[in-house]
Design a protein around this motif. Structure first.
Motif, PDB file in Angstrom:
ATOM      1  N   PHE A 387       2.884   0.789  -7.378  1.00  0.00           N
ATOM      2  CA  PHE A 387       3.788   1.777  -6.795  1.00  0.00           C
ATOM      3  C   PHE A 387       3.138   2.392  -5.575  1.00  0.00           C
ATOM      4  O   PHE A 387       1.914   2.434  -5.452  1.00  0.00           O
ATOM      5  CB  PHE A 387       4.202   2.854  -7.814  1.00  0.00           C
ATOM      6  N   HIS A 388       3.970   2.815  -4.650  1.00  0.00           N
ATOM      7  CA  HIS A 388       3.526   3.488  -3.431  1.00  0.00           C
ATOM      8  C   HIS A 388       3.995   4.943  -3.446  1.00  0.00           C
ATOM      9  O   HIS A 388       5.029   5.264  -4.039  1.00  0.00           O
ATOM     10  CB  HIS A 388       4.126   2.835  -2.183  1.00  0.00           C
ATOM     11  N   VAL A 389       3.264   5.770  -2.767  1.00  0.00           N
ATOM     12  CA  VAL A 389       3.710   7.133  -2.465  1.00  0.00           C
ATOM     13  C   VAL A 389       3.308   7.437  -1.022  1.00  0.00           C
ATOM     14  O   VAL A 389       2.357   6.849  -0.496  1.00  0.00           O
ATOM     15  CB  VAL A 389       3.097   8.201  -3.407  1.00  0.00           C
ATOM     16  N   GLY A 390       4.045   8.324  -0.411  1.00  0.00           N
ATOM     17  CA  GLY A 390       3.745   8.664   0.977  1.00  0.00           C
ATOM     18  C   GLY A 390       4.125  10.091   1.283  1.00  0.00           C
ATOM     19  O   GLY A 390       4.726  10.791   0.465  1.00  0.00           O
ATOM     20  N   SER A 391       3.748  10.519   2.477  1.00  0.00           N
ATOM     21  CA  SER A 391       4.130  11.856   2.930  1.00  0.00           C
ATOM     22  C   SER A 391       4.302  11.829   4.439  1.00  0.00           C
ATOM     23  O   SER A 391       3.774  10.947   5.120  1.00  0.00           O
ATOM     24  CB  SER A 391       3.081  12.907   2.537  1.00  0.00           C
TER      25      SER A 391
END
Length: 423
Positions: A387-391
């Motif tokens: 999974f990826h997360v970003g901001s």
């Protein structure tokens, strides 16, 4: 065939487990979040009459031909790296999932739910009885999963500072910088993971997608693009705050989000980008922002959501309208091409289905697609889980706070696996 059921939640649970017995299925659930553009509470599509699978090159052309030949229900997803077909871009980063850039199918059976009413098309009576009589085997155990990450905390914050130097130079104004968490040689029960994820984090654009041993397990709060009649709707999310169990503190967090200069700045930048994207598909003069800086509250976070709409040009197909706005501005940045180019340089893994969209085309000519965020991607053959997360990175971004925002967005997934990731 329309049937009313006294226990809709029980029906949905049975239907979801029943759907998993098919080689291909797509389950989308709004979890009772009602918006002015809501059309169904739940859609369950199973079986595969025919399908199209493509990678960037002429994927949208293949999808347009597929949609023209199949005017009923069509379900599927678009991967982020279709950007390489739309613009002069490329993706050379690590990819262990091997998902296609585009996959759509025509279901054999589809059930739509609105309130307590279930409408089933395709083998109506048999499907209803199969679901009603289905006895789901509930798995209550999860194999231990240990996630690795492509960036350490220090590497991530150092990279944010490098990205900010591009903002100072005027290369970009805002971008979405993403990192991958992954686990190799991992076996999971995808449906059990999805059930646990949606119990922890029910969201309006949740979905469970299975095809050829691959899975997208999605708890998305965001709509990418929808069409209702001749109206196109985009609802970008930019701006995040944590939830708190104390009502007074929670309200204060909402107020802080609504008035935070950095959060407001990133939201309005993306709204401007979306407005610009929609002009390419719009009847001149019809693009407008229906809502700016709206706040929506979910189990894990508060989000700042804006709504931009337009009337679609009659000479433009639905697939062309989607292509002209893809990828969604909330996952790219501005200027769009410059931001995507830089993120290919600074990110360390291919986004693939993450930052893409899952959705449907319906027989009445409408469509609806989410943004694939807060999502697990799983290849059950290679046993790779990701999974990826970003901001959003702007001039005012604080690198440490952006890293913490990534962990906040990943919180529900870590809770699914009882993992406390605070690296």
């Amino acid at each position: 065939m329309i049937i009313k059921t006294e226990n809709i939640n029980s029906f949905k649970q049975k239907a979801l487990h029943w759907a998993l017995t098919f080689d291909t299925c797509c389950y989308m659930d709004s979890h009772d979040f009602i918006t002015p553009y809501s059309k169904f509470d739940t859609i369950i599509a199973v079986g595969r009459k025919t399908s199209v699978k493509a990678n960037a090159g002429n994927a949208f052309k293949q999808l347009a031909a597929f949609r023209a030949a199949n005017t009923g229900w069509v379900m599927g997803f678009l991967g982020y790296d279709l950007k390489n077909e739309i613009e002069a871009l490329q993706s050379q980063n690590t990819d262990h999932l091997s998902f296609p850039d585009l996959y759509f199918f025509v279901p054999q059976i589809i059930a739509t739910i609105k309130g307590d009413a279930v409408e089933i098309t395709g083998n109506d009576t048999d499907s209803w009885q199969e679901i009603e009589n289905f006895d789901p085997v509930l798995n209550t155990n999860l194999n231990p999963v240990s996630f690795q990450q492509r960036f350490t905390r220090d590497e991530y914050t150092d990279t944010v500072e490098q990205i900010k130097s591009h903002i100072v130079r005027g290369d970009i104004y805002v971008t979405n910088f993403c990192q991958e968490f992954f686990s190799e040689h991992t076996e999971i029960d995808p449906l059990h993971v999805y059930n646990k994820l949606r119990a922890i984090s029910p969201t309006p654009f949740s979905s469970f997608f299975k095809w050829d041993g691959n899975y997208i397990i999605c708890a998305s709060p965001e709509r990418f693009l929808a069409k209702r009649g001749n109206k196109i709707i985009s609802q970008p999310i930019k701006g995040t705050a944590r939830r708190d169990n104390n009502a007074a503190v929670d309200q204060n967090l909402i107020n802080e989000l609504r008035n935070h200069p950095k959060e407001l700045q990133e939201n309005v930048m993306i709204v401007d980008l979306v407005r610009n994207d929609l002009t390419r598909s719009a009847v001149p003069g019809t693009v407008e922002t229906e809502e700016l800086y709206g706040i929506q509250s979910f189990a894990q976070v508060h989000q700042m959501v804006s709504t931009v709409v337009c009337d679609k040009r009659e000479d433009l197909s639905d697939v062309e309208a989607i292509k002209k706005t893809f990828p969604m501005g909330s996952m790219t940045g501005a200027p769009k091409v410059s931001a995507m180019t830089l993120m290919e340089h600074y990110e360390r893994s291919k986004r693939g289905a993450y930052s893409g969209a899952i959705g449907y085309f319906s027989p009445d000519g409408d469509f609806d697609f989410n943004v694939v965020i807060r999502s697990l991607l799983y290849n059950s053959v290679s046993k790779y889980l990701s999974f990826h997360v970003g901001s959003a990175i702007t001039y005012h971004a604080d690198a440490e706070k952006e890293y913490e925002e990534c962990l906040l967005k990943a919180k529900a997934i870590f809770e699914v696996f009882d993992t406390d990731k605070q690296a």
